[in-house]
Design an enzyme around this catalytic site. Sequence first.
Site, PDB file in Angstrom:
ATOM      1  N   ILE A  99      -2.453 -33.876 -50.703  1.00  0.00           N
ATOM      2  CA  ILE A  99      -1.878 -34.458 -49.490  1.00  0.00           C
ATOM      3  C   ILE A  99      -0.359 -34.341 -49.680  1.00  0.00           C
ATOM      4  CG2 ILE A  99      -2.047 -36.773 -50.531  1.00  0.00           C
ATOM      5  CD1 ILE A  99      -2.319 -38.004 -47.852  1.00  0.00           C
ATOM      6  N   SER A 100       0.350 -33.867 -48.655  1.00  0.00           N
ATOM      7  CA  SER A 100       1.796 -33.660 -48.776  1.00  0.00           C
ATOM      8  C   SER A 100       2.520 -34.990 -48.932  1.00  0.00           C
ATOM      9  CB  SER A 100       2.349 -32.966 -47.533  1.00  0.00           C
ATOM     10  OG  SER A 100       1.571 -31.854 -47.194  1.00  0.00           O
ATOM     11  N   LYS A 101       3.756 -34.922 -49.480  1.00  0.00           N
ATOM     12  CA  LYS A 101       4.501 -36.178 -49.596  1.00  0.00           C
ATOM     13  C   LYS A 101       4.922 -36.667 -48.212  1.00  0.00           C
ATOM     14  CE  LYS A 101       8.406 -34.021 -51.906  1.00  0.00           C
ATOM     15  NZ  LYS A 101       9.493 -34.271 -52.839  1.00  0.00           N
TER      16      LYS A 101
END
Length: 256
Positions: A99-101
């Site tokens: 999951i992207s930051k």
Amino acid sequence: MQRRPGFPARIDWRQPGAPTAAPPVGARREVQPPTPHGVGLDSAAVRARMVQRLAASGISAGAVLQAMGMIERHRFVDTALANQAYEDTSLPIGLGQTISKPSVVARMIELLLGAECARGNGMGRVLEIGTGCGYQAAVLSRVSREVYTVERLRALHEKARDHLRPLRLANVHLILGDGMLGYPSGAPYAGIIAAAGGDSLPAAWCEQLAVGGRLVAPLAGADGQQMLLVVDKTAQGLKQGILEAVHFVPLKSGIA
Ligand code: SAH
């Protein structure tokens, strides 16, 4: 002293800038500090701090900040990682994917909302490539009319469905498929956003973008370094801009 590992593990009420409800200095004994119990309440405070950090780092679109403040990121990651959910870090979601930051999610959605066709009436239909755990799709659902999100890994597609079900977001459409082909049934899109990066832009994405629409995607250059790419489709053709370096999982073809 051993800290309790419970969520959220990182609040320290003694720190400057701790959530506002910290006990006043010299408070009488019966005034209890609001010890965290129940993820909902606690996560609201931690999420508010994440939103403050996003704003301080330059995210200025109110709609984006509001959406990021609303969607509970900790519900999209494994319980063991929930205490890191509001830190600015990418997290594993299984099958080698991440999951992207939050800062990257906010940045990309803010760019997407800059699409010319979103200026008058808000954001119309959006296509997301790479549903992953469903977090970004949930944030997108708060800032656009419809979200079509495509995932190539069945297990993640199903995981995202489980995460999103309790939120009852009627405008999110989950598709199991190869996002390199876009999703023609929902086209044209006011916005296309990719959470996985290849070394060329699939032609289908540009075809399925509306005139006045914007595409935001990571793209690897000859040296393998991914850069954030913004493509605007105008009546005169495609206009492209290359922004900062980013790091996304690879865009792959086919379903698995
Ligand atoms: N937006 C996601 C991030 C997921 S990571 C989130 O909020 O969790 C990127 C995802 O893109 C991975 O799940 C990966 O399986 C998926 N992906 C890679 N290539 C793809 C393709 N061609 N079509 C659809 N999904 C793809």
